[in-house]
Every structure is written in structure tokens, then in C-alpha cells.
Design an enzyme around this catalytic site. Sequence first.
Site, short mmCIF file in Angstrom:
data_model
loop_
_atom_site.label_atom_id
_atom_site.label_comp_id
_atom_site.label_asym_id
_atom_site.label_seq_id
_atom_site.Cartn_x
_atom_site.Cartn_y
_atom_site.Cartn_z
N TYR A 104 75.15 37.32 33.62
CA TYR A 104 75.33 38.69 34.05
C TYR A 104 76.27 39.42 33.11
O TYR A 104 77.25 38.83 32.64
CB TYR A 104 75.93 38.76 35.46
CG TYR A 104 74.94 38.48 36.57
CD1 TYR A 104 74.22 39.51 37.15
CD2 TYR A 104 74.73 37.18 37.02
CE1 TYR A 104 73.32 39.26 38.18
CE2 TYR A 104 73.83 36.93 38.05
CZ TYR A 104 73.13 37.97 38.62
OH TYR A 104 72.23 37.72 39.62
N TYR A 143 70.74 30.41 36.52
CA TYR A 143 72.16 30.18 36.19
C TYR A 143 72.77 29.21 37.18
O TYR A 143 72.34 29.10 38.32
CB TYR A 143 72.92 31.51 36.13
CG TYR A 143 72.93 32.35 37.38
CD1 TYR A 143 73.85 32.12 38.41
CD2 TYR A 143 72.04 33.42 37.54
CE1 TYR A 143 73.87 32.91 39.54
CE2 TYR A 143 72.06 34.21 38.68
CZ TYR A 143 72.97 33.97 39.67
OH TYR A 143 73.00 34.75 40.80
N ARG A 153 70.78 28.59 40.61
CA ARG A 153 69.99 29.59 41.34
C ARG A 153 68.60 29.71 40.72
O ARG A 153 68.47 29.80 39.49
CB ARG A 153 70.64 30.99 41.26
CG ARG A 153 71.89 31.25 42.06
CD ARG A 153 71.88 31.00 43.54
NE ARG A 153 70.69 31.32 44.32
CZ ARG A 153 70.31 32.54 44.71
NH1 ARG A 153 71.02 33.60 44.39
NH2 ARG A 153 69.23 32.70 45.45
N HIS A 156 65.94 35.23 39.77
CA HIS A 156 65.83 36.26 40.80
C HIS A 156 66.32 37.61 40.28
O HIS A 156 67.10 37.68 39.34
CB HIS A 156 66.63 35.87 42.05
CG HIS A 156 68.10 35.72 41.77
ND1 HIS A 156 68.66 34.57 41.28
CD2 HIS A 156 69.13 36.60 41.90
CE1 HIS A 156 69.97 34.74 41.12
NE2 HIS A 156 70.26 35.96 41.47
N HIS A 158 68.11 41.06 42.04
CA HIS A 158 68.70 41.61 43.26
C HIS A 158 68.16 43.02 43.49
O HIS A 158 68.06 43.81 42.54
CB HIS A 158 70.22 41.69 43.14
CG HIS A 158 70.89 40.35 43.03
ND1 HIS A 158 71.38 39.67 44.12
CD2 HIS A 158 71.17 39.56 41.96
CE1 HIS A 158 71.92 38.52 43.73
NE2 HIS A 158 71.80 38.43 42.42
FE LIG Z 1 72.28 36.62 41.23
#
Ligand SMILES: [Fe+3]
Lengths: 234, 179
Positions: A104, A143, A153, A156, A158
Site C-alpha cells: 500500500y 500481502y 491476504r 482484494h 477495498h
Molecule cells: Fe487490504
Amino acid sequence: MADPIPYRPLAEGSQPPYDLPAYGSTHARHPKAAPLRIPQTLTEVSAPRFAPTWYAPHEDLSTVDGKAALGERIIVAGRVLDENGRPVPDAMVEIWQANAAGRYHHPRDQHDAPLDPNFLGRGRVFTDAEGNYRFTTVKPGAYPWRNHWNAWRPIHIHFGLHGAGFAQRLVTQMYFPGDPLLDLDPIYQGSGDAEARSRLVAAFDLQVTQPEWALGYRFDIVLRGRAATPFENA
Amino acid sequence: MMHATASQTAGPYWHMIDFPEWADLLRADGPNAGAAGERIVLAGRITDGTGAAVSDAMVELWQADPEGRYDAGFHGFGRCATDLQGGFRFTTLKPGAVPGPGNSTQAPHIVISIFARGLMRALVTRAYFAGDVLLAQDPILALVPEARRDTLIARPAGNGEWRLDIRLQGEGETVFLDV
Ligand SMILES: [Fe+3]
């Protein structure tokens, strides 16, 4: 003044619980008392209007200053409907995600994967009169997180949605079909019954795919619907 | 009939969609610039079941205008990230009383929604204003067990500031609302 027509209660099995033992961060954050059911008032059936004048749309996440982000360019499109099957027009849809390497653009993300100066990973789009939305981005990477040993995870994106009523406000995540991490993810696995979980997975869609440009995924989103029409209620 | 899409946690990186100026509903270049009314600050601190600060929450505010209307042009929406101490702080106008079920009247109130890592669904609560004469007849507050009503009532802290601390779990747990 007539009482407003309420949104339906959320259907059994359609939502995750607050207390999800396999997801460590819920332990100290879920309320012990069940939330108190209240009748919906004007407060819950009204909602802020998000005018694009004040909330500028940003539908192409795949470039910064005209320079292309690294990774697999994709188009995500879908419809926002309510439980009665009616389109939700003018809904503001906020999007955020990791880059193609699973990192991110966020100071607290310390995952040892490269940042991409040409990918910020945030967007904002509005649904049209038929409830359609669309944006262009790159496919995010998986990640790691520290929930349990070797936890990753599934990939995806969000989503945050603001509908026509406060009771429709939804924050969710879109997953990708065929991701082997879905079976191992306590967040995904804890998200209601099998049908509820499957609704969180986008579908590859050749109609959305653009030749020589980008693969397309379809992700339809359902917001709560009103319990009855004014006529049924009379 | 279809069922609503499942809610998911906003996770620890929701700040990607944080715009700190949104915490000031009266910002000069925003939709409420110049709106008339009583200017207030609504602030508080969010803690978890261990007493630790919830420092990565997205807090959203939703309220009526000073006349108690939701559809008259005032944009009653704000968003604020909690800081390292779990604190949030909004600048807004004090809302008016809002019609309630039947012929009732709801005391002035602000809806607070909390999204965060560890919250699979948003937690929704309300901030009422201590000392308001309408509190005694508010139809929603009447549904809250008396011993826990205080968790929904902001207290004046001087200079137009109102404070409401939020406890997610355990002793003094805030009353959350299933709307
Ligand atoms: Fe996330």
C-alpha cells in the site's frame, strides 16, 4: 409526518459477526453487548448527497501524471442494486488497494515489497442512472499480515459505498476468482454463509475486457432495500 | 429477493481514502462554507476492551442541519481518522431536533460510525447533548437501558466543544445501535 419506510433488517447469514475468533483484531474490538435494534427514523433513511462538484471522481488508478503503473492493468465494472433489484443511482463508490507487488502507498505498510511511484491506489467513482460504475486499475498483489503464522491476504480491492440512505452505508472488499488464499483467509471465511462469501468474489468478464488493453472483472454490489413500497404500506 | 453484500473490515490502510479536511464540516472551500448556526466541536477518544487507544479508526459523522432537516442543503457528513491516542475531532454546526416515529421528536443528535481493522462491520452510535430538554422524551434514548444512557451523551468541555469518549468493549461499553 408519516414514518419513513425502513430498510429491511440484514438477512440471516448475509453478514459477518463482530466477534470472529480467527481474526485476532476482533478480540478486543467487538462489543460484548449485541447492538441495540432501533426503529429507523429520518436519521437512518436519509443520507448525505455526494456531489461530484465537491467529491471529484477519479476513475483511472492505473496512471499517475500520464505514467503507467506497473502490473497487470484491469477494468472493474458492475452495478449497484438494492435488495429489491432496483439500481442505486448516484452512489459514491470509494476504492483503495495495494499495488501489483502487494504494497500500500501508506506509511504504516512496512511490507518488504516495492512501492510504485505511478500507483497511489485510491479512486472514486459514481454510479449512473442504471447503477453502473467502472474504473481502471492494476491487479493488486497479495500481502502478508500477522494474524497467524504465514498469513497472507487474498488479493482484494477495498470498496466503500454511500447509497441513498444512511442504513445502506457499506464498506466491503472485492476478491478475485480462483485465488487459492481465499480458502485460508479468516476474514473471507468469516463473512457469512457460502452464498454471502461468493458474492464477494468478482467474475472475469469478457464483455468488460478491452482488446489489446486490459482484462475485465464484473463486481455487482447489493445494498439494503426498503421493506415495502408506500402502496404496500398504506 | 437479493441479500445485501457482506460488510468487510476497512483494514489498517483505509487512510488511502482519508481527506483530513473532511473533519471540518465548515471548511472554507467546502459545501457548507458560510452556513449559519451554532459552531461546535465534537471530540472524543476511542478505546478497546483492554483500554488501549484505537489509533487506526475511520470515524464518520452524519447529522441534520441546525433546523433538524436532512434535505435542506446542509452537508451533514464528516470523516476523521483517530490519532495515536485514539482521538477524533470534528468541527460542525449543532443540529436541531429531528422528527421521530409517530408524532415524537428526537433530541438533537449526531450519528457516529466507526470503521477499523478488527471491525467486520461498522459500529454505529449517537452523540446527544447533555442538558438538552428534549433528552427526556427522545424515543431512541428511551430504548437504551438507563444505566448505559450516559454512553450516548456528549458533555460540554467549554468554548463550544463537546466530548464523547467511546469504549468498544467491556466496562462502560458504549451502546451501539443496530439500524
Ligand atoms: Fe487490504
